[in-house]
Design a protein around this motif. Structure first.
Motif, mmCIF file in Angstrom:
data_model
loop_
_atom_site.group_PDB
_atom_site.id
_atom_site.type_symbol
_atom_site.label_atom_id
_atom_site.label_comp_id
_atom_site.label_asym_id
_atom_site.label_seq_id
_atom_site.Cartn_x
_atom_site.Cartn_y
_atom_site.Cartn_z
ATOM 1 N N ILE A 631 -25.799 -15.209 52.300
ATOM 2 C CA ILE A 631 -25.606 -15.220 53.759
ATOM 3 C C ILE A 631 -24.791 -16.432 54.184
ATOM 4 N N LEU A 632 -25.153 -17.611 53.693
ATOM 5 C CA LEU A 632 -24.476 -18.835 54.127
ATOM 6 C C LEU A 632 -23.020 -18.865 53.686
ATOM 7 N N ALA A 633 -22.732 -18.426 52.471
ATOM 8 C CA ALA A 633 -21.346 -18.423 52.013
ATOM 9 C C ALA A 633 -20.506 -17.441 52.818
ATOM 10 N N ARG A 634 -21.059 -16.267 53.113
ATOM 11 C CA ARG A 634 -20.318 -15.293 53.913
ATOM 12 C C ARG A 634 -20.025 -15.851 55.301
ATOM 13 N N PHE A 635 -21.032 -16.482 55.917
ATOM 14 C CA PHE A 635 -20.824 -17.010 57.265
ATOM 15 C C PHE A 635 -19.868 -18.196 57.256
#
Length: 759
Positions: A631-635
């Motif tokens: 999630i964090l890498a995508r965001f």
């Protein structure tokens, strides 16, 4: 989310409503949401879709044709009996029942072996009993002809519930097994009454759950009756006089772990699953850890330097703020405090002394030079694994390597108050964070989680909950943080551009899209299963199961939510953004979570089976660490592009609406519907529509509108009035769109309702 709806009409005794809400919250949170519901909502809204049990607290008595009854409005006969017929459950507290039969019914059959309680029939009431159009409310079983009317205590008894009567309640486990449960209650209680007093047994489809043991005889205290495919349960003792000092006779009899066991038992008998009583390990705040990825040493020192001016080595330092007092400890001292407090917490029972740990004190252990604690000290989150997965995910998303990435610096606590409040309730702490290092706050358990507005976010075991703080986001070209590198860090800023204040609303949409898209990655659910994870405007994450041939039967269950708060710096040239997220990853029945996506485990509206064991193999790779890292890498990649475009959401609008629960119908399909059903509206020659029709109550009179999308300028919900308003023939409908904002409206889109907040 599974709902327990508590009837809150004027017929409910105010003290009983408060007691019921308090006891149920104490026993059932965080496994269920508990919400009051009024007569207008019961009559006009689709509440049955997500309701597992409808509960009636103690009601004022009224005089009906058959005597004293509970004051449930007769106009609820139809909707509640339909709910039961479809498989719903109703629980009537501090109420008994009068059992009669209709003329020509199948009569009152008998069940043998029910003990002495089966013989307490107090008279005959003939066949003059209420139907759906009657002046008296009754539960009705069409197959047997039974009419079951709730009975309350007379008004005179309710004014003085704590009389001198003391009763022992006994249950032999009923449908849940043979465990013997006993307890003491005080005060008067309504008595069950049966027609055909000479009958030898209880009517068919009835089961005694508990009895009172008194000097004269035993009497029914709780009974369960089948109505169609559902059940109605009556619990006669008053919750307000229910003694908490009760015991389980079959086991060790530890009274401290058996408080309210009678109520827990009756709730279990209607299919509810209270959390385990062994919750003492999460009843205290525990010290947190400030750490970072080992391949970028110096991040933790930079954060501490911004907060304290220097790193306490050895010893500790105090940072005082409005909501918390932060005590920073060096690594060795901090770990010693953590281990001592964990041992102290685990040794206490649920009812232990909570005063030893003040909620205003936040102990933070500094992990310098990229030191990562072992799994022994963080048993619920594996940080070495997480940082490796985050490194892989950032490489996969082509995130910049010369910056401090999202999730590379974080504050973790096994038990925290609120990850969101840590930032936005402590202004000094927030303003002291340096702009080049975003910080993640994560807790395995939250004691005071927050949702949107005044809502609370419950934190069940298996929920991933975190808040990402992005300090000092530029809002104008005059901000000193555009294209600058903070002198206290060797990492350049993540903010190459600025976001106009009017575009900040799109951050919650951007993050929600990142969560949903991340769920389709092979490290979480994969593209096939991940397609079931959808967005509900403005900030909710749902799992959606649709049947292409029967779209009206699609099931939608909430598994997460987004909360974004913004703190503006003096002058208004920058703001610190805090993005909170709660996502059910491993939550078990009765909650739904990512772990349970992939098999046809979604149920009818009233029954939700446990996750099959075969799911473990199919989603064996799923973990808290991989979910958070993905999630964090995508965001992070989306955020970089969002800043570079000056806050424009245009490039994501199509992807966002494609993930909607109320997404647009394709253009070809719209034209097809236009010719077949004439339901497409046209504005300036552009056909617009959506899958969802809602009732807008912010106008007078209310009108039906169709959701079209969100506006590209301010992110408002765009709706279009239906040309033909039901029940309003000839009404002139305004032309054009109606745009709505969440700040002034309450959006219960799953119930098909948009209303003024507080209405």
């Amino acid at each position: 989310m599974v709902n327990l709806l508590i009837y809150s009409g004027p017929e409910v005794l105010p003290s009983a409503l408060r007691t019921t809400l308090s006891h149920l919250a104490r026993i059932l949170l965080p496994n269920y949401t508990i919400q009051p519901i009024s007569v207008p909502i019961l009559l006009s809204q689709p509440w049955t879709a997500n309701c597992q049990v409808l509960i009636f607290p103690a009601l004022k008595s009224s005089i009906g044709s058959a005597g004293i009854i509970a004051g449930i409005p007769p106009r609820l006969n139809g909707v509640i009996n339909d709910f039961l017929e479809g498989g719903g459950q109703v629980l009537c507290l501090n109420a008994a029942a009068r059992i009669t039969r209709r003329s020509g019914g199948h009569g009152l059959g008998g069940i043998g072996g029910m003990g002495a309680a089966a013989h307490h029939f107090n008279g005959s009431f003939g066949s003059n009993v209420p139907d759906l159009e009657s002046e008296v409310f009754a539960f009705m079983d069409r197959t047997t002809g039974l009419n079951i009317s709730p009975i309350s205590l007379p008004e005179s008894s309710q004014k003085n519930l704590k009389d001198q009567t003391t009763r022992r309640i006994k249950s032999e486990g009923g449908s849940n097994g043979g465990e013997l449960v006993e307890g003491i209650v005080e005060g008067d209680m309504p008595q069950f009454e049966f027609a055909d007093g000479g009958s030898a047994g209880l009517p068919n489809k009835m089961e005694v759950l508990a009895e009172t043991i008194e000097q004269d005889a035993s009497h029914i205290a709780a009974i369960r009756c089948q109505i169609g495919s559902g059940f109605v349960t009556f619990w006669a003792p008053s919750l307000e006089n229910l003694s908490e000092e009760v015991s389980s006779v079959s086991g060790s009899g530890d009274s401290s772990s058996s408080r309210l066991i009678l109520l827990r038992y009756i709730l279990s008998s209607v299919g509810l699953k209270p959390p385990n009583l062994t919750a003492g390990s999460i009843s205290h705040l525990l010290p947190q850890l400030l750490l970072s990825t080992s391949d970028k040493p110096g991040l933790v020192e930079a954060v501490v330097h911004g907060l304290l001016g220097s790193v306490p080595n050895p010893g500790s330092a105090v940072f005082q703020d409005a909501h918390n007092t932060f005590e920073f400890h060096d690594y060795e001292e901090g770990l010693a405090i953590l281990r001592k407090m964990k041992a102290h917490s685990y040794s206490e029972s649920v009812e232990g002394d909570h005063s030893s740990v003040s909620s205003s004190i936040s102990h933070i252990t500094i992990c310098p030079k990229g030191i990562v604690p072992s799994i022994v000290d963080t048993p619920l989150f594996d940080f070495p694994t997480y940082f490796n997965l985050l490194r892989e995910a950032r490489t996969r998303e082509d995130c910049r390597r010369d910056v401090s990435g999202f999730g590379e610096t974080l504050i973790y606590g096994q038990v925290v108050g609120s990850t969101q409040s840590m930032f936005d309730k402590n202004p000094r702490f927030l303003s002291s964070l340096i702009p080049s290092i975003p910080i993640l706050s994560i807790g395995s358990h939250q004691l005071a989680g927050r949702g949107r507005g005044a809502n609370a976010w419950i934190s069940p075991s298996g929920c991933l909950q975190f808040s990402l703080c992005i300090p000092k986001v530029p809002l104008s070209p005059h901000s000193p943080y555009i294209n600058t590198t903070c002198s206290t860090s060797s990492f350049s800023s993540l903010t190459p551009s600025y976001i106009p204040p009017s575009k900040l609303v799109f951050i919650q949409y951007l993050f929600a899209l990142a969560v949903v898209e991340a769920c389709s990655h092979p490290s979480i659910l994969g593209p096939t299963l991940g397609a079931n994870v959808r967005l509900k405007w403005p900030n909710d994450i749902y799992v959606y199961y649709g049947n292409p041939s029967r779209p009206e039967r699609a099931e939608k269950i909430k598994i997460g939510g987004i909360l974004v708060s913004t703190s503006f710096a003096p002058g208004g040239h920058e703001a610190s953004v805090v993005i909170g997220c709660g996502l059910n990853v491993f939550c078990r029945h009765p909650l739904f979570s990512l772990m349970r996506v992939g098999k046809p485990t979604l149920s009818t509206p009233y029954k939700d089976p446990c996750c099959p064991t075969s799911m473990k193999d199919e989603l064996g790779h799923l973990s808290m660490e991989s979910t958070l890292a993905t999630i964090l890498a995508r965001f992070e990649k989306m955020w970089e592009e969002f800043l570079g475009s000056g806050g424009s959401f245009e490039r994501w609008m199509g992807r966002y609406q494609d993930k909607w629960l109320h997404r647009w119908v394709s253009l070809i399909f719209l034209y097809f519907l236009f010719y077949l059903l004439s339901i497409t509206s046209v504005i300036d020659g552009v056909p617009t529509s959506s899958d969802q029709l809602v009732r807008l109550t912010t106008v007078d009179p209310p009108m039906m509108v169709r959701i079209c999308g969100i506006t590209p300028d301010h992110g408002l919900l765009r709706t279009l009035p239906e040309r033909n308003q039901p029940g309003q023939p000839g009404r002139s409908i305004q032309e054009g769109f109606i745009d709505l904002q969440p700040d002034g409206n309450s959006f219960d889109l799953m119930a098909g309702l948009i209303k003024v907040k507080g209405a």
